[in-house]
Design a protein around this motif. Structure first.
Motif, PDB file in Angstrom:
ATOM      1  N   VAL A  21       0.850  -1.188   0.000  1.00 35.72           N
ATOM      2  CA  VAL A  21       0.000   0.000   0.000  1.00 35.72           C
ATOM      3  C   VAL A  21       0.887   1.239   0.000  1.00 35.72           C
ATOM      4  CG1 VAL A  21      -1.773   1.243   1.315  1.00 35.72           C
ATOM      5  CG2 VAL A  21      -1.792  -1.250   1.270  1.00 35.72           C
ATOM      6  N   ALA A  22       0.435   2.297  -0.685  1.00 33.77           N
ATOM      7  CA  ALA A  22       1.166   3.569  -0.746  1.00 33.77           C
ATOM      8  C   ALA A  22       0.284   4.702  -0.221  1.00 33.77           C
ATOM      9  CB  ALA A  22       1.561   3.867  -2.187  1.00 33.77           C
ATOM     10  N   PHE A  23       0.929   5.734   0.316  1.00 32.11           N
ATOM     11  CA  PHE A  23       0.226   6.960   0.674  1.00 32.11           C
ATOM     12  C   PHE A  23       0.046   7.810  -0.574  1.00 32.11           C
ATOM     13  CE2 PHE A  23       1.426   6.842   5.251  1.00 32.11           C
ATOM     14  CZ  PHE A  23       0.203   7.212   5.767  1.00 32.11           C
ATOM     15  N   VAL A  24      -1.114   8.422  -0.720  1.00 27.88           N
ATOM     16  CA  VAL A  24      -1.342   9.413  -1.764  1.00 27.88           C
ATOM     17  C   VAL A  24      -2.100  10.585  -1.141  1.00 27.88           C
ATOM     18  CG1 VAL A  24      -1.299   7.717  -3.637  1.00 27.88           C
ATOM     19  CG2 VAL A  24      -3.473   8.316  -2.585  1.00 27.88           C
ATOM     20  N   TRP A  75      -8.519   5.192  -0.730  1.00 31.92           N
ATOM     21  CA  TRP A  75      -9.408   5.349   0.422  1.00 31.92           C
ATOM     22  C   TRP A  75      -8.688   6.172   1.479  1.00 31.92           C
ATOM     23  CZ3 TRP A  75      -6.838   0.929  -0.880  1.00 31.92           C
ATOM     24  CH2 TRP A  75      -6.018   0.347   0.067  1.00 31.92           C
ATOM     25  N   PRO A  76      -9.440   6.837   2.379  1.00 35.16           N
ATOM     26  CA  PRO A  76      -8.826   7.731   3.367  1.00 35.16           C
ATOM     27  C   PRO A  76      -7.808   7.031   4.267  1.00 35.16           C
ATOM     28  CG  PRO A  76     -11.191   8.065   3.294  1.00 35.16           C
ATOM     29  CD  PRO A  76     -10.899   6.841   2.462  1.00 35.16           C
ATOM     30  N   GLN A  83      -7.063   0.103   9.199  1.00 35.13           N
ATOM     31  CA  GLN A  83      -7.624  -1.223   9.440  1.00 35.13           C
ATOM     32  C   GLN A  83      -7.985  -1.910   8.131  1.00 35.13           C
ATOM     33  OE1 GLN A  83     -10.795  -0.774  12.284  1.00 35.13           O
ATOM     34  NE2 GLN A  83      -9.388  -0.286  13.946  1.00 35.13           N
ATOM     35  N   ARG A  84      -8.563  -1.162   7.205  1.00 32.53           N
ATOM     36  CA  ARG A  84      -8.905  -1.728   5.895  1.00 32.53           C
ATOM     37  C   ARG A  84      -7.653  -2.222   5.174  1.00 32.53           C
ATOM     38  NH1 ARG A  84     -11.629   1.528   0.776  1.00 32.53           N
ATOM     39  NH2 ARG A  84     -11.043  -0.013  -0.789  1.00 32.53           N
ATOM     40  N   GLN A  87      -6.372  -5.399   6.973  1.00 31.12           N
ATOM     41  CA  GLN A  87      -7.260  -6.540   6.733  1.00 31.12           C
ATOM     42  C   GLN A  87      -7.186  -7.033   5.292  1.00 31.12           C
ATOM     43  OE1 GLN A  87     -10.890  -4.770   8.102  1.00 31.12           O
ATOM     44  NE2 GLN A  87     -10.513  -5.319  10.241  1.00 31.12           N
ATOM     45  N   THR A  88      -7.038  -6.104   4.347  1.00 28.77           N
ATOM     46  CA  THR A  88      -7.008  -6.466   2.929  1.00 28.77           C
ATOM     47  C   THR A  88      -5.653  -7.028   2.501  1.00 28.77           C
ATOM     48  OG1 THR A  88      -8.624  -4.744   2.442  1.00 28.77           O
ATOM     49  CG2 THR A  88      -7.343  -5.587   0.577  1.00 28.77           C
ATOM     50  N   TYR A  89      -4.566  -6.381   2.939  1.00 27.39           N
ATOM     51  CA  TYR A  89      -3.248  -6.724   2.422  1.00 27.39           C
ATOM     52  C   TYR A  89      -2.363  -7.502   3.400  1.00 27.39           C
ATOM     53  CZ  TYR A  89      -4.594  -3.701  -1.367  1.00 27.39           C
ATOM     54  OH  TYR A  89      -5.259  -3.154  -2.427  1.00 27.39           O
ATOM     55  N   HIS A  90      -2.760  -7.580   4.664  1.00 23.55           N
ATOM     56  CA  HIS A  90      -1.980  -8.297   5.681  1.00 23.55           C
ATOM     57  C   HIS A  90      -2.936  -9.042   6.617  1.00 23.55           C
ATOM     58  CE1 HIS A  90       1.660  -6.176   4.453  1.00 23.55           C
ATOM     59  NE2 HIS A  90       0.943  -5.074   4.435  1.00 23.55           N
TER      60      HIS A  90
END
Length: 197
Positions: A21-24, A75-76, A83-84, A87-90
């Motif tokens: 996941v990356a920050f944008v 997503w924010p 948490q998303r 839960q999604t990636y780990h």
């Protein structure tokens, strides 16, 4: 996006390949907050730690601004978004972390270290992969360090969905989001812009 010397643009990712996941940043708040700023100030205002930036520049690292389409893949970056992402990636880490969410979300980095006391000094600052986290001690501080390693949630991350520039109290913040890590080459060339800090 940062690219270390010798990076191959054809296979470079938004962030380190081990991060999922990356920050944008939100374009509207980002542009308003950073209008007429140089690239260095833009990076500092958007959560990049100055010591890290100086070290990377000394090593020849280059920086890119990547513009996302409004394609629904972001997503924010608030605590719910964290948490998303976990839960999604780990998912294995999410199962272990569940009992710590309330403390992680309500305590600052420094508070978690203070509460851990002498135990905090025993912990390494080295990055924690998901497997390393699963095998590590089961504490809120270790969970928070895993989030720092995998989602770039540095000590300034507050979980509000906005960046914190700890150099200037009360400064308007930029809305920040998460996006799946993906190759830089998946973006049209005119959406990848050189920054010269």
């Amino acid at each position: 996006v940062y690219l270390r010397t010798g990076a191959d643009l054809s296979n470079a990712m938004l962030v380190d390949a081990h991060r999922r996941v990356a920050f944008v940043a939100d374009g509207a708040s980002w542009a308003g907050r950073n209008y007429r700023c140089g690239a260095r100030e833009i990076l500092l205002r958007n959560g990049v730690e100055e010591e890290w930036l100086n070290k990377e520049l000394a090593q020849g690292t280059s920086f890119k601004l990547v513009l996302f389409d409004n394609d629904g893949t972001v997503w924010p970056a608030d605590w719910e978004g964290v948490q998303r992402a976990v839960q999604t990636y780990h998912p294995k880490a999410a199962a272990k972390m569940t009992k710590h969410w309330s403390l992680i979300c309500s305590r600052s980095w420094d508070e978690l270290h203070a509460e851990a006391g002498a135990d905090a000094n025993r912990l390494s600052d080295r990055p924690l992969t998901e497997d390393m986290y699963i095998a590590a001690e089961d504490t809120p501080l270790v969970a928070r360090r895993f989030l720092a390693s995998t989602l770039s949630l540095n000590r300034n991350f507050q979980g509000t969905g906005f960046t914190l520039d700890d150099r200037k109290a009360g400064m308007e913040a930029t809305a920040e989001f998460f996006a799946p890590n993906r190759p830089l080459g998946s973006f049209p060339a005119d959406q990848v812009i050189d920054l010269d800090p």
